[in-house]
Design a protein around this motif. Structure first.
Motif, PDB file in Angstrom:
ATOM      1  N   SER A   1      81.584 -47.821  -7.427  1.00  0.00           N
ATOM      2  CA  SER A   1      80.991 -46.490  -7.459  1.00  0.00           C
ATOM      3  C   SER A   1      79.476 -46.591  -7.365  1.00  0.00           C
ATOM      4  N   PHE A   2      78.823 -45.443  -7.146  1.00  0.00           N
ATOM      5  CA  PHE A   2      77.361 -45.407  -7.080  1.00  0.00           C
ATOM      6  C   PHE A   2      76.764 -45.922  -8.389  1.00  0.00           C
ATOM      7  N   ASP A   3      77.269 -45.427  -9.508  1.00  0.00           N
ATOM      8  CA  ASP A   3      76.718 -45.836 -10.802  1.00  0.00           C
ATOM      9  C   ASP A   3      76.878 -47.339 -11.021  1.00  0.00           C
ATOM     10  N   GLU A   4      78.024 -47.869 -10.647  1.00  0.00           N
ATOM     11  CA  GLU A   4      78.261 -49.307 -10.803  1.00  0.00           C
ATOM     12  C   GLU A   4      77.323 -50.122  -9.901  1.00  0.00           C
ATOM     13  N   MET A   5      77.126 -49.621  -8.694  1.00  0.00           N
ATOM     14  CA  MET A   5      76.266 -50.337  -7.750  1.00  0.00           C
ATOM     15  C   MET A   5      74.821 -50.368  -8.250  1.00  0.00           C
ATOM     16  N   MET A  63      72.438 -53.533  -9.594  1.00  0.00           N
ATOM     17  CA  MET A  63      71.099 -53.798  -9.078  1.00  0.00           C
ATOM     18  C   MET A  63      70.081 -53.907 -10.214  1.00  0.00           C
ATOM     19  N   GLU A  64      70.160 -53.000 -11.160  1.00  0.00           N
ATOM     20  CA  GLU A  64      69.180 -52.954 -12.242  1.00  0.00           C
ATOM     21  C   GLU A  64      69.356 -54.089 -13.238  1.00  0.00           C
ATOM     22  N   GLU A  65      70.606 -54.495 -13.459  1.00  0.00           N
ATOM     23  CA  GLU A  65      70.877 -55.561 -14.416  1.00  0.00           C
ATOM     24  C   GLU A  65      70.491 -56.927 -13.868  1.00  0.00           C
ATOM     25  N   ASP A  66      70.708 -57.099 -12.587  1.00  0.00           N
ATOM     26  CA  ASP A  66      70.452 -58.396 -11.960  1.00  0.00           C
ATOM     27  C   ASP A  66      69.206 -58.269 -11.098  1.00  0.00           C
ATOM     28  N   GLU A  67      68.079 -58.762 -11.601  1.00  0.00           N
ATOM     29  CA  GLU A  67      66.832 -58.640 -10.868  1.00  0.00           C
ATOM     30  C   GLU A  67      66.876 -59.361  -9.531  1.00  0.00           C
ATOM     31  N   ASP A  68      67.763 -60.320  -9.425  1.00  0.00           N
ATOM     32  CA  ASP A  68      67.872 -61.077  -8.180  1.00  0.00           C
ATOM     33  C   ASP A  68      69.039 -60.592  -7.331  1.00  0.00           C
TER      34      ASP A  68
END
Length: 634
Positions: free
Chosen positions: A587-591, A595-600
């Motif tokens: 989902s959009f929220d999951e995507m 992105m936000e959790e994994d800086e890389d």
């Protein structure tokens, strides 16, 4: 930045004391320092060092980090040793504490704009109506050329003139055709050509009002003086008056960021001063900062490129221009043309094709290029203006006059790896180009009666034909002002145009970014301080910016695809995409969370992540509101 670590100790130029007479012969730098000291200059903790570049660069330790930039002294190509080395730096003879005035150059040793204006040639220029490229630089050049010719060795400034570089082979305006070919694909070739044209135009224009200029210098001499002044002058305020000046000795400090010193003209001391901002250990080089600049400005104006041109906060000021224009075969061409040129303070350029593309590039010094589009002229004076983190949209759009009114106007935007004003301008222009007729009529024209326009709910996924401006917005004054997505469809189309533009720009280069990275590891074929290496650093930096925006466009399309799928599902089940189960689809929220959790995450830059989360997230919310309204859910 350069970090030159020769295997042997650099040659030191020891400054004589103020009581020593000026040596009648010997090293020109000893005579230069003696002249300064005799006239009241003070730099007791500093000394000049000459760097021995006769040794092959392949013998340098390949693990050394390149962290210094040579400023105003020309560099050597490879192992060229037939001329004396002119690569020098200023070093600390003793430990220098912070907040120490480490150099004072008295006013009498400065060459100022006003001194150039006072010469016969300067007076002729001053009383003419010439439109010159950089007037302050011109007056400094005129004094330099006139005084050297008229007074010769009797000139007060002769010791200074002696230490100026005889050649400026590191400056791109002096590069050979072979060296210019290293820049194939780069917009810098256009700027080099423009700079050479501007210098020639100034020379012949001045000769018309002051024919004696041709008696003291030819065009090559004039170009040499132009680049000496360009790379060495300081903008100062003296007795409350803004001027520019050549400052002997101070102009020999090399560049380093972040800055370690500051300089000013001290009215009380009546001299130019350099003050340390931090402790400088004995033997260390003492640096000036030439400012936060894109590498094209460093290379064009100073003759070097910075290998890692990042600030402490990670920002990289390297930039590349992209050009956008209307397609002749666009069915909405006439409607878009009015909006595209509305309130347009910029000059216009033109494409020689029916496609979007990278900036046009004039042939520089006879170098053949594969570009098919003539180049709009770069605004004169832009390259010598102060560097800023975010340049205004007005200064970022440049061009030349349209000679054929049937040719669509082109806008040029300089972009860097940042979500700054230039990036927002780029996206605004892309959204204009991507408009269909309902979108264009809604954003470009006020509604009948009250001035209303675009509500960011915009286009309903259920029926694109039903697009109408909402009651809460205002129409956009120009194509520069669309700072939010118009619709899901429009944003997808805009990102596809962006990818097309970037793809065409990258296709202009003969090598890939990965090849450039590999080439720079090869110091035998790309020697440190060489023009070949600096050209490679420049084109690599351009490609890094282009790849960033390619990734931005592709990532945005991926996120927009998820939004489109969720909206379709919301229409099917009643307005809430979160109500259905889709175990195999993100989902959009999951995507965004990933992105936000994994800086890389996929190597994404934080500006791309924030755009997807904030800008595209806002678009998603507005589109969902539309869906719920259509389903009667409030």
């Amino acid at each position: 930045m350069y970090n030159y670590r020769p295997e042997t100790q650099p040659t030191r130029t020891t400054a004589p004391t103020a009581s020593d007479p000026m040596p009648p012969s010997g090293d020109k730098f000893e005579r230069f320092e003696a002249w300064l000291l005799e006239n009241g200059a003070q730099f007791p903790a500093l000394e000049l060092r000459e760097y021995n570049t006769s040794k092959s660069f392949s013998s340098l330790n390949s693990t050394d980090q390149v962290d210094e930039e040579e400023k105003k002294e020309p560099t050597k190509e490879g192992v060229e040793a037939q001329e004396e080395s002119e690569m020098r730096g200023v070093h600390a003879k003793t430990h220098i504490p912070p907040n120490t005035v480490c150099m004072i150059v008295p006013r009498k040793c400065l060459i100022t704009v006003e001194m150039g204006q006072a010469t016969p040639i300067g007076q002729a220029i001053f009383h003419s109506d010439l439109d010159l490229d950089a007037p302050k630089h011109i007056y400094l050049m005129v004094f330099l050329l006139w005084d050297r010719k008229v007074n010769g060795s009797a000139s007060f400034f002769h010791p200074y003139y002696e230490i100026l570089p005889r050649t400026l082979k590191n400056m791109p305006v002096f590069w050979s055709r072979e060296e210019l070919a290293y820049l194939e694909g780069s917009y810098l070739l256009e700027q080099i050509s423009d700079r050479n044209d501007a210098i020639a135009e100034d020379y012949f224009a001045i000769c018309r009002v002051a024919p004696e200029l041709a008696e003291i210098c030819n065009l090559d001499d004039f170009k040499w003086a132009r680049m000496c002044v360009c790379s060495r002058n300081f903008g100062l305020q003296i007795d409350g008056h803004r001027t520019s000046a050549l400052v002997p000795h101070a102009d020999m400090l090399n560049h380093f960021r972040p800055r370690e010193t500051k300089w000013t003209f001290d009215d009380e001391r009546q001299g130019f001063t350099i003050t340390t901002l931090q402790s400088i250990p004995v033997g260390a080089q003492v640096y000036d900062s030439y400012g936060q600049k894109c590498n094209h400005r460093f290379l064009l104006n100073y003759g070097f490129a910075v290998e890692d041109n990042h600030e402490l906060d990670g920002f990289c000021p390297n930039e590349v221009p992209v050009e956008l224009g209307l397609l002749r075969n666009d069915p909405l061409h006439d409607l878009k043309m009015e909006f595209w040129t509305r309130s347009d303070g910029s000059s216009l350029g033109s494409y020689d094709s029916n496609i979007y593309g990278p900036p046009g590039m004039a042939k520089a010094q006879g170098v053949k290029t594969s570009r098919r589009m003539p180049a709009p002229s770069v605004t004169r004076g832009q390259l010598t203006s102060s560097s800023t983190t975010a340049i205004s949209s007005t200064n970022n759009i440049t061009g030349s006059a349209v000679s054929n009114t049937s040719t669509p106007p082109v806008k040029r935007v300089r972009i860097c790896v940042s979500n700054n004003e230039s990036t927002r301008l780029l996206f605004s222009l892309l959204r204009t180009l991507a408009c269909n007729e309902p979108e264009l009529r809604a954003i470009a024209m006020p509604a009948t009666g009250d001035v209303v326009g675009v509500n960011r709910s915009l286009l309903s996924l259920a029926d694109h034909r039903s697009f109408k401006p909402g009651a809460g917005g205002a129409y956009y004054r120009s194509c520069r002002d669309i700072r939010h997505p118009i619709s899901l469809r429009n944003e997808q189309a805009a990102m596809r145009i962006l990818i097309e533009v970037i793809d065409r720009a990258l296709a202009m280069y003969p090598t890939t970014l990965s090849q450039d990275v590999s080439d720079l590891l090869d110091e035998r074929n790309y020697p440190r301080f060489s023009n070949k290496r600096h050209a490679k650093i420049q084109v690599k930096g351009e490609k890094e910016v282009l790849h960033h925006f390619m990734q931005w466009g592709r990532t945005a399309l991926d996120v927009l695809g998820v939004i489109e799928r969720e909206l379709s599902e919301a229409l099917r089940i009643g307005g809430h995409p979160g109500k259905y189960e889709s175990p195999n689809k993100v989902s959009f929220d999951e995507m965004i969370h990933q992105m936000e959790e994994d800086e890389d995450f996929a190597g994404l830059h934080h500006t791309i992540v924030r755009h997807c989360a904030d800008v595209l997230g806002s678009l998603r919310r507005e589109e969902l509101k539309n869906v719920r309204k259509q389903k009667g859910q409030h």
